[in-house]
Every structure is written in C-alpha cells, then in structure tokens.
Design an enzyme around this catalytic site. Structure first.
Site, PDB file in Angstrom:
ATOM      1  N   THR A   1      56.410 -13.690  59.774  1.00  0.00           N
ATOM      2  CA  THR A   1      57.133 -12.890  60.768  1.00  0.00           C
ATOM      3  C   THR A   1      56.195 -11.986  61.558  1.00  0.00           C
ATOM      4  OG1 THR A   1      58.725 -11.086  60.939  1.00  0.00           O
ATOM      5  CG2 THR A   1      57.594 -11.280  58.853  1.00  0.00           C
ATOM      6  N   ASP A   2      56.643 -11.599  62.751  1.00  0.00           N
ATOM      7  CA  ASP A   2      55.870 -10.625  63.536  1.00  0.00           C
ATOM      8  C   ASP A   2      55.948  -9.229  62.909  1.00  0.00           C
ATOM      9  OD1 ASP A   2      58.543 -10.055  64.124  1.00  0.00           O
ATOM     10  OD2 ASP A   2      58.300 -10.043  66.297  1.00  0.00           O
ATOM     11  N   GLU A   3      56.894  -9.025  61.978  1.00  0.00           N
ATOM     12  CA  GLU A   3      57.072  -7.679  61.411  1.00  0.00           C
ATOM     13  C   GLU A   3      55.869  -7.227  60.581  1.00  0.00           C
ATOM     14  OE1 GLU A   3      60.843  -6.628  59.824  1.00  0.00           O
ATOM     15  OE2 GLU A   3      61.927  -7.843  61.264  1.00  0.00           O
TER      16      GLU A   3
ATOM     17  N   LYS B   1      67.183 -21.998  46.057  1.00  0.00           N
ATOM     18  CA  LYS B   1      67.871 -21.351  44.930  1.00  0.00           C
ATOM     19  C   LYS B   1      69.356 -21.125  45.211  1.00  0.00           C
ATOM     20  CE  LYS B   1      67.416 -17.114  42.173  1.00  0.00           C
ATOM     21  NZ  LYS B   1      66.737 -15.806  42.107  1.00  0.00           N
ATOM     22  N   LEU B   2      69.742 -21.243  46.480  1.00  0.00           N
ATOM     23  CA  LEU B   2      71.108 -20.916  46.919  1.00  0.00           C
ATOM     24  C   LEU B   2      71.466 -19.484  46.542  1.00  0.00           C
ATOM     25  CD1 LEU B   2      73.070 -24.243  46.240  1.00  0.00           C
ATOM     26  CD2 LEU B   2      71.924 -23.509  48.330  1.00  0.00           C
TER      27      LEU B   2
ATOM     28  N   LYS C   1      56.133  -9.817  53.049  1.00  0.00           N
ATOM     29  CA  LYS C   1      55.703 -10.972  53.858  1.00  0.00           C
ATOM     30  C   LYS C   1      54.201 -10.853  54.149  1.00  0.00           C
ATOM     31  CE  LYS C   1      57.901 -13.882  55.410  1.00  0.00           C
ATOM     32  NZ  LYS C   1      58.339 -15.207  54.853  1.00  0.00           N
TER      33      LYS C   1
ATOM     34  N   GLU D   1      63.469 -13.672  50.763  1.00  0.00           N
ATOM     35  CA  GLU D   1      64.493 -12.666  51.044  1.00  0.00           C
ATOM     36  C   GLU D   1      64.140 -12.175  52.436  1.00  0.00           C
ATOM     37  OE1 GLU D   1      67.143 -11.632  49.454  1.00  0.00           O
ATOM     38  OE2 GLU D   1      66.846 -13.013  47.784  1.00  0.00           O
TER      39      GLU D   1
ATOM     40  N   TYR E   1      60.446  -5.349  53.139  1.00  0.00           N
ATOM     41  CA  TYR E   1      60.474  -6.758  53.561  1.00  0.00           C
ATOM     42  C   TYR E   1      59.149  -7.149  54.217  1.00  0.00           C
ATOM     43  CZ  TYR E   1      61.133 -10.694  56.754  1.00  0.00           C
ATOM     44  OH  TYR E   1      60.955 -11.870  57.450  1.00  0.00           O
TER      45      TYR E   1
HETATM   46  P1  NAD Z   1      67.584 -16.827  55.211  1.00  0.00           P
HETATM   47  O1  NAD Z   1      67.749 -15.540  54.463  1.00  0.00           O
HETATM   48  O2  NAD Z   1      68.670 -17.269  56.132  1.00  0.00           O
HETATM   49  O3  NAD Z   1      67.318 -18.024  54.186  1.00  0.00           O
HETATM   50  C1  NAD Z   1      66.476 -17.906  53.087  1.00  0.00           C
HETATM   51  C2  NAD Z   1      66.695 -19.120  52.178  1.00  0.00           C
HETATM   52  O4  NAD Z   1      65.770 -19.015  51.088  1.00  0.00           O
HETATM   53  C3  NAD Z   1      68.094 -19.211  51.579  1.00  0.00           C
HETATM   54  O5  NAD Z   1      68.583 -20.527  51.667  1.00  0.00           O
HETATM   55  C4  NAD Z   1      67.891 -18.808  50.132  1.00  0.00           C
HETATM   56  O6  NAD Z   1      68.822 -19.400  49.236  1.00  0.00           O
HETATM   57  C5  NAD Z   1      66.476 -19.298  49.882  1.00  0.00           C
HETATM   58  N1  NAD Z   1      65.812 -18.577  48.778  1.00  0.00           N
HETATM   59  C6  NAD Z   1      65.755 -17.227  48.614  1.00  0.00           C
HETATM   60  N2  NAD Z   1      65.105 -16.934  47.473  1.00  0.00           N
HETATM   61  C7  NAD Z   1      64.716 -18.119  46.915  1.00  0.00           C
HETATM   62  C8  NAD Z   1      64.008 -18.471  45.746  1.00  0.00           C
HETATM   63  N3  NAD Z   1      63.562 -17.538  44.900  1.00  0.00           N
HETATM   64  N4  NAD Z   1      63.772 -19.778  45.498  1.00  0.00           N
HETATM   65  C9  NAD Z   1      64.244 -20.743  46.347  1.00  0.00           C
HETATM   66  N5  NAD Z   1      64.936 -20.466  47.453  1.00  0.00           N
HETATM   67  C10 NAD Z   1      65.179 -19.168  47.746  1.00  0.00           C
HETATM   68  O7  NAD Z   1      66.209 -16.671  55.988  1.00  0.00           O
HETATM   69  P2  NAD Z   1      65.795 -17.158  57.457  1.00  0.00           P
HETATM   70  O8  NAD Z   1      66.241 -16.162  58.435  1.00  0.00           O
HETATM   71  O9  NAD Z   1      66.154 -18.572  57.610  1.00  0.00           O
HETATM   72  O10 NAD Z   1      64.204 -17.033  57.349  1.00  0.00           O
HETATM   73  C11 NAD Z   1      63.421 -18.110  56.852  1.00  0.00           C
HETATM   74  C12 NAD Z   1      61.970 -17.685  56.831  1.00  0.00           C
HETATM   75  O11 NAD Z   1      61.564 -17.320  58.148  1.00  0.00           O
HETATM   76  C13 NAD Z   1      61.686 -16.478  55.951  1.00  0.00           C
HETATM   77  O12 NAD Z   1      60.450 -16.688  55.319  1.00  0.00           O
HETATM   78  C14 NAD Z   1      61.597 -15.316  56.937  1.00  0.00           C
HETATM   79  O13 NAD Z   1      60.755 -14.312  56.444  1.00  0.00           O
HETATM   80  C15 NAD Z   1      60.995 -16.017  58.134  1.00  0.00           C
HETATM   81  N6  NAD Z   1      61.305 -15.428  59.450  1.00  0.00           N
HETATM   82  C16 NAD Z   1      62.607 -15.203  59.791  1.00  0.00           C
HETATM   83  C17 NAD Z   1      62.892 -14.710  61.062  1.00  0.00           C
HETATM   84  C18 NAD Z   1      64.315 -14.458  61.506  1.00  0.00           C
HETATM   85  O14 NAD Z   1      64.524 -13.889  62.569  1.00  0.00           O
HETATM   86  N7  NAD Z   1      65.328 -14.880  60.752  1.00  0.00           N
HETATM   87  C19 NAD Z   1      61.862 -14.423  61.949  1.00  0.00           C
HETATM   88  C20 NAD Z   1      60.533 -14.671  61.560  1.00  0.00           C
HETATM   89  C21 NAD Z   1      60.281 -15.182  60.300  1.00  0.00           C
HETATM   90  O1  TDX Z   2      74.391  -3.817  62.782  1.00  0.00           O
HETATM   91  C1  TDX Z   2      73.240  -3.738  63.223  1.00  0.00           C
HETATM   92  N1  TDX Z   2      72.966  -2.876  64.250  1.00  0.00           N
HETATM   93  C2  TDX Z   2      71.723  -2.733  64.786  1.00  0.00           C
HETATM   94  O2  TDX Z   2      71.513  -1.929  65.719  1.00  0.00           O
HETATM   95  C3  TDX Z   2      72.168  -4.546  62.697  1.00  0.00           C
HETATM   96  C4  TDX Z   2      72.412  -5.508  61.579  1.00  0.00           C
HETATM   97  C5  TDX Z   2      70.918  -4.409  63.268  1.00  0.00           C
HETATM   98  N2  TDX Z   2      70.689  -3.521  64.268  1.00  0.00           N
HETATM   99  C6  TDX Z   2      69.335  -3.449  64.862  1.00  0.00           C
HETATM  100  C7  TDX Z   2      68.178  -3.303  63.911  1.00  0.00           C
HETATM  101  C8  TDX Z   2      67.061  -4.021  64.631  1.00  0.00           C
HETATM  102  O3  TDX Z   2      66.470  -3.167  65.600  1.00  0.00           O
HETATM  103  O4  TDX Z   2      69.117  -4.722  65.495  1.00  0.00           O
HETATM  104  C9  TDX Z   2      67.759  -5.151  65.372  1.00  0.00           C
HETATM  105  C10 TDX Z   2      67.717  -6.483  64.651  1.00  0.00           C
HETATM  106  O5  TDX Z   2      68.104  -6.281  63.300  1.00  0.00           O
HETATM  107  P1  TDX Z   2      68.120  -7.483  62.231  1.00  0.00           P
HETATM  108  O6  TDX Z   2      68.956  -8.587  62.754  1.00  0.00           O
HETATM  109  O7  TDX Z   2      68.428  -6.906  60.903  1.00  0.00           O
HETATM  110  O8  TDX Z   2      66.618  -8.019  62.341  1.00  0.00           O
HETATM  111  P2  TDX Z   2      65.188  -7.344  62.070  1.00  0.00           P
HETATM  112  O9  TDX Z   2      65.280  -6.179  61.191  1.00  0.00           O
HETATM  113  O10 TDX Z   2      64.545  -7.151  63.416  1.00  0.00           O
HETATM  114  O11 TDX Z   2      64.466  -8.553  61.272  1.00  0.00           O
HETATM  115  C11 TDX Z   2      64.667  -9.925  61.660  1.00  0.00           C
HETATM  116  O12 TDX Z   2      63.603 -10.415  62.457  1.00  0.00           O
HETATM  117  C12 TDX Z   2      62.365 -10.638  61.833  1.00  0.00           C
HETATM  118  C13 TDX Z   2      64.854 -10.843  60.451  1.00  0.00           C
HETATM  119  O13 TDX Z   2      65.898 -10.340  59.654  1.00  0.00           O
HETATM  120  C14 TDX Z   2      63.560 -10.982  59.673  1.00  0.00           C
HETATM  121  O14 TDX Z   2      63.740 -11.901  58.622  1.00  0.00           O
HETATM  122  C15 TDX Z   2      62.474 -11.482  60.597  1.00  0.00           C
HETATM  123  O15 TDX Z   2      61.250 -11.519  59.937  1.00  0.00           O
END
Ligand code: NAD
Ligand code: TDX
Length: 344
Positions: A123-125, A34-35, A154, A82, A150
């Site tokens: 996610t592990d969350e 969706k960007l 999930k 999201e 969030y």
């Molecule tokens: P991100 O927020 O960087 O990217 C999400 C993407 O999804 C974006 O490109 C956005 O445009 C697209 N999107 C959002 N809503 C949409 C919609 N309605 N239709 C189509 N596209 C849409 O996320 P990320 O960090 O790359 O995470 C990707 C996946 O991995 C997610 O499902 C997240 O829950 C999971 N995950 C992330 C982490 C992490 O640490 N980042 C860890 C474990 C699991």
């Molecule tokens: O400015 C900050 N200061 C800080 O102390 C931010 C942005 C975060 N934090 C802390 C909160 C968390 O304990 O750092 C830790 C990591 O925070 P985030 O990067 O927001 O990650 P978290 O909330 O752990 O979730 C991430 O990992 C699991 C991803 O955003 C999720 O999409 C994924 O599922």
C-alpha cells in the site's frame, strides 16, 4: 502456470482471480484464504465451478497449511492481510500476526519450495502522510513513515519481502498501490460505506473536517498493473500504482457520490469524530510503471464511481447482512471516539 493467490476471497484478491482467469484461461489458480470477516466466497461464484480454480481454506500464519498449498506452485500473488485502518486502531494484534508473521511464513515456504515469483501487494500508506497543500507525491524512493498499526505492519512485511530478495535471492516484486474501490469491497471501507448508507436512506459519515485526500484507483486498473508486473516486471523491483485524479478530498468524493444519487449535499452529510492519527494526504507518482511497463489507469474517478454505485445498487444481497455487522462496529467506534473527545 500454477498460481497461489493468498486472500483471494477478499476485495482485490477476488477481482484479481476473476480478471486473471478471464485473460489467462489456461492457468490454474489456488485461492488460499482463511475466510476472516473480510473473506467471502460469494465473490467468486462466477469461477467457482471452473476446473482452473481451486479454493483451499487456510491461514498464512500456519507453516504446515502454507507449505501444503504451495507445493508445485509457479508463482505466489500475496493479497492476504488485515486491511482496515480503523480496526488496527482498535486492536493491532491480528495485524502483526497476519501481515507480518503471515508474510514471513509465506516467504520462507516460497524459498524452500523454489517458487519462481513472489509478488507482494502493498500500500501507499507505508510512506506516511503528505501535507494537504502541496505538490509532493509518493514514489518508489520515498522513505517509509507508516503512522497506523495497519501501515506499520504492511511496512514491516515489505521490508521482509525485500530482505528475502537481497539475502536469499527469492525472486520477488512489490506493488505499492493507492486506495482501491469497485465491486465486492467490504462495506466498512469509505466508498462502499457511503453508497450503502445512501441506498438505506442514511447519511454519509465524514471523519473530522473531511479535508483528507486519498488517491483513488478503480480495482480493475490495479489488477492490470499486477498482471503487467507479473509478466514484464523486473525481479527485486518495487512499483507504485495510483489513480488518475489527484487531490480529491473526502468531502469532494462524498459530493460526487451524492450527485450520482441526485441528492442534496447539505441534507446527507454528517460530520463525526475524527480517526486518531488520520493521515492528511496520499498521492502516488506512478511514472515508473508507466515508463517501464506502459501501465496507466483507464478509469476516471467519475466513471469508476458510476460503475461502483450501479454494482452496489444491483447486488444488495451481497452486502446487506455484512452491512449490519459493520455498522455495529462503527457504532461502538464512534461512541468511543466521542467519549475520547469529551475527556481530552
Ligand atoms: P480485504 O480485507 O478485502 O481481504 C483480505 C483477505 O485476506 C480476506 O479474504 C481474508 O479472509 C484474507 N485473510 C486475512 N487474514 C488471513 C490469514 N491469516 N490467512 C489467509 N487469509 C487471510 O483486503 P483488500 O482490500 O482486498 O486488500 C488486499 C491487499 O491489498 C492487502 O494486502 C492490502 O493491504 C492491500 N491493499 C489494499 C488497498 C485497498 O484500498 N483496499 C490498497 C492498497 C493495498
Ligand atoms: O466512514 C468513514 N468516513 C470517513 O471520512 C470512513 C470509513 C472513512 N472515512 C475517511 C478516512 C480516510 O480518509 O475516508 C478515507 C478512506 O478511508 P478507508 O476507506 O478506511 O481507507 P484508508 O484508511 O485510506 O485505507 C485504505 O486504502 C489503503 C484501505 O483500507 C487500505 O487497506 C489500503 O492500504
């Protein structure tokens, strides 16, 4: 093989597309995204001209758009979501729409169109929080206790994925992964926020006492885990994926990054109001994917951080504008949290 990747313009999805096309050059990938604020096509500039890569702008909550993009596809790899906990605390609505309804719309289309594999990235969350002092880790049998909007969204999505397997026989797999980091991660997330702050001469904001523990995984290791589950994983199974080092607190992580920058910790750390309901500790037991599929993370946290810092230093063009918008969001968030602390 024709693969529909949802959310391929985001952080992990774009790393996965580049990884997959490099290792499986004959396959075809459709990136359906969706960007939103988190999606950026610049993440895919290296593959944009490849005849094996196609971009379709669309919303996973829209059944018509989804059906059209999924027609003739062998596999679906579902990243779109999201993904930011702090945003879900500000307004959960879009998390319910995208993460729950969007996943349901995809599952329904996949079933109707006879998709051969639906792989869901989770996610592990969803497992909740572990006590700070302790040895316990999450595994595939841990019961679900999501604590933020969030993680609740999930968790609901995960349940629907497994429901489509048990009730309707859709061939699904799920990976529940820990915190990823690496190139192209949005500067709202902790590691890129720290790095970009330091590049700009700003301090690292530490929530609360900083004694929060996350399980950090370099994004390329995550991509390899997904590849293995897709090619060798068992239908209907869940695999937990996590990093090498356990029990690194946010404070310790910040100090590791400061060390890479050669800066003194006492001058560059700033304690800011805590995230409400902040999960204390995550730790993932990845023995199942290790024993069954032979996966293990290759990058140590030290190595992964070195590579990540270097990438943000070399690619300021990629994050500079996004960073400005993100810090406006954080300014409002911090003000609100400060006034909540005062009023309580
Ligand atoms: P991100 O927020 O960087 O990217 C999400 C993407 O999804 C974006 O490109 C956005 O445009 C697209 N999107 C959002 N809503 C949409 C919609 N309605 N239709 C189509 N596209 C849409 O996320 P990320 O960090 O790359 O995470 C990707 C996946 O991995 C997610 O499902 C997240 O829950 C999971 N995950 C992330 C982490 C992490 O640490 N980042 C860890 C474990 C699991
Ligand atoms: O400015 C900050 N200061 C800080 O102390 C931010 C942005 C975060 N934090 C802390 C909160 C968390 O304990 O750092 C830790 C990591 O925070 P985030 O990067 O927001 O990650 P978290 O909330 O752990 O979730 C991430 O990992 C699991 C991803 O955003 C999720 O999409 C994924 O599922």
């Amino acid at each position: 093989m024709k693969i529909l990747v949802t959310g391929g313009a985001g952080f992990i999805g774009s790393n996965f597309i580049r990884f997959w096309l490099h290792r499986h050059p004959k396959d075809e990938i459709i990136n359906f995204d969706k960007l939103t604020y988190a999606g950026n096509l610049a993440n895919l500039k290296e593959v944009a001209d490849s005849p094996h890569y196609h971009f379709v702008k669309g919303d996973i909550t829209n059944p018509q758009e989804v059906r059209k993009a999924m027609e003739g596809v062998d596999w679906v790899v579902h990243f779109a979501a999201e993904s930011h906990v702090d945003r879900s605390l500000e307004d959960p609505t879009v998390f319910i729409d995208t993460n729950i309804k969007g996943t349901y719309v995809l599952l329904k289309a996949a079933l109707e169109l006879g998709v051969k594999r639906f792989h869901h990235i989770s996610t592990d969350e969803v497992y909740g929080a572990l006590p700070l002092e302790g040895e316990e880790k999450f595994n595939e049998k841990t019961s679900y206790h999501p604590r933020s909007p969030y993680s609740a969204s999930k968790a609901a999505a995960d349940h629907f994925v497994l429901a489509f397997y048990h009730s309707f026989g859709l061939p699904v797999t799920i990976t529940n992964c820990s915190n990823n980091y690496g190139p192209y991660q949005h500067p709202e997330k902790f590691i890129p926020r720290m790095i970009t702050n330091l590049i700009l001469g700003k301090k690292i904001p530490i929530y609360g006492d900083g004694r929060y523990v996350r399980d950090w995984l370099y994004v390329e290791d995550h991509c390899r885990a997904i590849e293995l589950v897709l090619t060798e994983g068992k239908i209907g199974e869940v695999y937990c994926v996590g990093g090498k080092e356990k029990d690194v607190t946010n404070l310790q992580l910040a100090k590791m990054i400061l060390k890479i920058f050669g800066r003194k910790e006492e001058e560059w750390l700033e304690f800011v109001p805590d995230r409400p309901g902040h999960d204390r500790r995550y730790a993932v037991d990845w023995r199942k994917i290790n024993q069954e599929l032979g996966w293990q993370p290759q990058y140590s946290l030290e190595e992964g951080l070195q590579k990540t810092v270097a990438w943000y230093q070399e690619n300021e063009w990629w994050w500079r504008d996004t960073k400005k918008e993100t810090e406006k969001f954080y300014q409002r968030l911090t003000e609100r949290r400060k006034s909540n602390v005062k009023n309580n």
